[in-house]
Design a protein around this motif. Structure first.
Motif, PDB file in Angstrom:
ATOM      1  N   VAL A  21       0.854  -1.183   0.000  1.00 37.29           N
ATOM      2  CA  VAL A  21       0.000   0.000   0.000  1.00 37.29           C
ATOM      3  C   VAL A  21       0.892   1.235   0.000  1.00 37.29           C
ATOM      4  O   VAL A  21       1.856   1.313   0.766  1.00 37.29           O
ATOM      5  CB  VAL A  21      -0.919  -0.002   1.247  1.00 37.29           C
ATOM      6  N   ASN A  22       0.568   2.174  -0.889  1.00 37.83           N
ATOM      7  CA  ASN A  22       1.334   3.418  -0.947  1.00 37.83           C
ATOM      8  C   ASN A  22       0.898   4.299   0.217  1.00 37.83           C
ATOM      9  O   ASN A  22      -0.262   4.696   0.308  1.00 37.83           O
ATOM     10  CB  ASN A  22       1.099   4.120  -2.286  1.00 37.83           C
ATOM     11  N   SER A  23       1.822   4.605   1.113  1.00 40.80           N
ATOM     12  CA  SER A  23       1.499   5.381   2.314  1.00 40.80           C
ATOM     13  C   SER A  23       1.535   6.885   2.087  1.00 40.80           C
ATOM     14  O   SER A  23       1.266   7.650   2.997  1.00 40.80           O
ATOM     15  CB  SER A  23       2.479   5.024   3.439  1.00 40.80           C
ATOM     16  N   GLY A  24       1.885   7.331   0.886  1.00 39.88           N
ATOM     17  CA  GLY A  24       1.921   8.770   0.602  1.00 39.88           C
ATOM     18  C   GLY A  24       3.161   9.156  -0.163  1.00 39.88           C
ATOM     19  O   GLY A  24       3.952   8.308  -0.574  1.00 39.88           O
ATOM     20  N   GLN A  25       3.319  10.456  -0.361  1.00 39.39           N
ATOM     21  CA  GLN A  25       4.438  11.000  -1.133  1.00 39.39           C
ATOM     22  C   GLN A  25       5.230  11.982  -0.283  1.00 39.39           C
ATOM     23  O   GLN A  25       4.714  12.534   0.688  1.00 39.39           O
ATOM     24  CB  GLN A  25       3.922  11.762  -2.362  1.00 39.39           C
ATOM     25  N   ASN A  99      10.538   3.046  -1.329  1.00 40.71           N
ATOM     26  CA  ASN A  99      10.997   1.712  -0.922  1.00 40.71           C
ATOM     27  C   ASN A  99       9.955   0.613  -1.113  1.00 40.71           C
ATOM     28  O   ASN A  99      10.272  -0.563  -0.988  1.00 40.71           O
ATOM     29  CB  ASN A  99      11.477   1.724   0.539  1.00 40.71           C
ATOM     30  N   GLN A 100       8.714   0.993  -1.431  1.00 43.75           N
ATOM     31  CA  GLN A 100       7.679   0.004  -1.747  1.00 43.75           C
ATOM     32  C   GLN A 100       7.630  -0.270  -3.250  1.00 43.75           C
ATOM     33  O   GLN A 100       6.832  -1.078  -3.699  1.00 43.75           O
ATOM     34  CB  GLN A 100       6.301   0.496  -1.268  1.00 43.75           C
ATOM     35  N   GLY A 101       8.447   0.460  -4.021  1.00 41.68           N
ATOM     36  CA  GLY A 101       8.477   0.269  -5.474  1.00 41.68           C
ATOM     37  C   GLY A 101       7.559   1.199  -6.241  1.00 41.68           C
ATOM     38  O   GLY A 101       7.467   1.103  -7.467  1.00 41.68           O
ATOM     39  N   PHE A 102       6.869   2.106  -5.543  1.00 48.48           N
ATOM     40  CA  PHE A 102       5.971   3.034  -6.229  1.00 48.48           C
ATOM     41  C   PHE A 102       6.779   4.151  -6.875  1.00 48.48           C
ATOM     42  O   PHE A 102       7.634   4.761  -6.246  1.00 48.48           O
ATOM     43  CB  PHE A 102       4.949   3.625  -5.258  1.00 48.48           C
ATOM     44  N   LYS A 103       6.482   4.426  -8.166  1.00 54.25           N
ATOM     45  CA  LYS A 103       7.109   5.540  -8.868  1.00 54.25           C
ATOM     46  C   LYS A 103       6.275   6.781  -8.570  1.00 54.25           C
ATOM     47  O   LYS A 103       5.096   6.841  -8.914  1.00 54.25           O
ATOM     48  CB  LYS A 103       7.181   5.263 -10.369  1.00 54.25           C
ATOM     49  N   GLU A 104       6.886   7.751  -7.914  1.00 55.54           N
ATOM     50  CA  GLU A 104       6.173   8.946  -7.464  1.00 55.54           C
ATOM     51  C   GLU A 104       6.562  10.153  -8.309  1.00 55.54           C
ATOM     52  O   GLU A 104       7.699  10.256  -8.768  1.00 55.54           O
ATOM     53  CB  GLU A 104       6.513   9.251  -5.995  1.00 55.54           C
ATOM     54  N   ALA A 105       5.605  11.060  -8.523  1.00 58.70           N
ATOM     55  CA  ALA A 105       5.850  12.330  -9.212  1.00 58.70           C
ATOM     56  C   ALA A 105       5.117  13.410  -8.417  1.00 58.70           C
ATOM     57  O   ALA A 105       3.897  13.358  -8.279  1.00 58.70           O
ATOM     58  CB  ALA A 105       5.351  12.283 -10.641  1.00 58.70           C
ATOM     59  N   VAL A 106       5.871  14.356  -7.873  1.00 61.35           N
ATOM     60  CA  VAL A 106       5.312  15.400  -7.023  1.00 61.35           C
ATOM     61  C   VAL A 106       5.618  16.756  -7.650  1.00 61.35           C
ATOM     62  O   VAL A 106       6.747  17.010  -8.078  1.00 61.35           O
ATOM     63  CB  VAL A 106       5.928  15.330  -5.605  1.00 61.35           C
ATOM     64  N   THR A 107       4.616  17.621  -7.699  1.00 64.99           N
ATOM     65  CA  THR A 107       4.797  18.967  -8.237  1.00 64.99           C
ATOM     66  C   THR A 107       4.775  19.962  -7.088  1.00 64.99           C
ATOM     67  O   THR A 107       3.918  19.877  -6.212  1.00 64.99           O
ATOM     68  CB  THR A 107       3.669  19.303  -9.233  1.00 64.99           C
TER      69      THR A 107
END
Length: 184
Positions: A21-25, A99-107
């Motif tokens: 589960v993605n816990s946030g950015q 570290n969960q493998g999620f590719k994140e993009a934050v603006t």
């Protein structure tokens, strides 16, 4: 869970068993003086709750209208403001893998780079300071700052003393959340 029992990815989601589960950015901000020749810096304001796997990738962007964004040829966490940035908005796009493998993009929140104005006369009665340049075009800044932006019509054309025959722009303010101008 059937996937966990067989240690196989039966639904092709990339995980054998329950997916993470993605816990946030992470969140980022831009600091620096908003004037040509000055440097803006991207700083993390909070880290990704899942941790960081690798490094951050940076992409600076510019917009004339706050809707359409174009990449600037800069992928560092610092950006030196150009004269051509004045009157435009700047923001940064930060990409990374957690570290969960999620590719994140934050603006980041965008910044408006103010146009330097030679103040001929100002009006300071409201919460917004009105200034005019030598051509009579109006510029407004939040009172107490020198972050002047041009006063324009909805099409982006600058407004000033020569915009409407017989009328002169005399004030600017924010009234009930609406940016307003006063004419005489």
């Amino acid at each position: 869970n059937l996937e966990t029992a067989f240690s196989q990815d039966l639904n092709n989601d990339g995980f054998a068993g329950s997916p993470p589960v993605n816990s946030g950015q992470a969140q980022f901000s831009i600091s620096g003086n908003k004037k040509a020749g000055q440097t803006l810096t991207i700083k993390p304001s909070s880290s990704d709750p899942d941790g960081l796997n690798g490094d951050y990738s940076y992409q600076w962007q510019r917009s004339e209208d706050g809707k359409t964004w174009n990449n600037i040829d800069n992928t560092n966490n610092n950006y030196t403001i150009l004269g051509s940035d004045e009157g435009n908005q700047i923001r940064a796009l930060i990409s990374y893998t957690d570290n969960q493998g999620f590719k994140e993009a934050v603006t980041t929140t965008s910044l408006t780079i103010p146009i330097p104005v030679i103040l001929n006369n100002t009006e300071n009665d409201g919460s917004v300071t009105l200034a005019k340049d030598s051509n009579g075009y109006g510029y407004a800044a939040i009172k107490g700052t020198d972050d002047f932006i041009p006063i324009t019509d909805p099409k982006g054309n600058p407004l000033g003393d020569k915009s409407y025959p017989g009328w002169s722009i005399i004030a600017a303010d924010k009234l009930f959340g609406v940016n307003t101008t006063v004419w005489k």
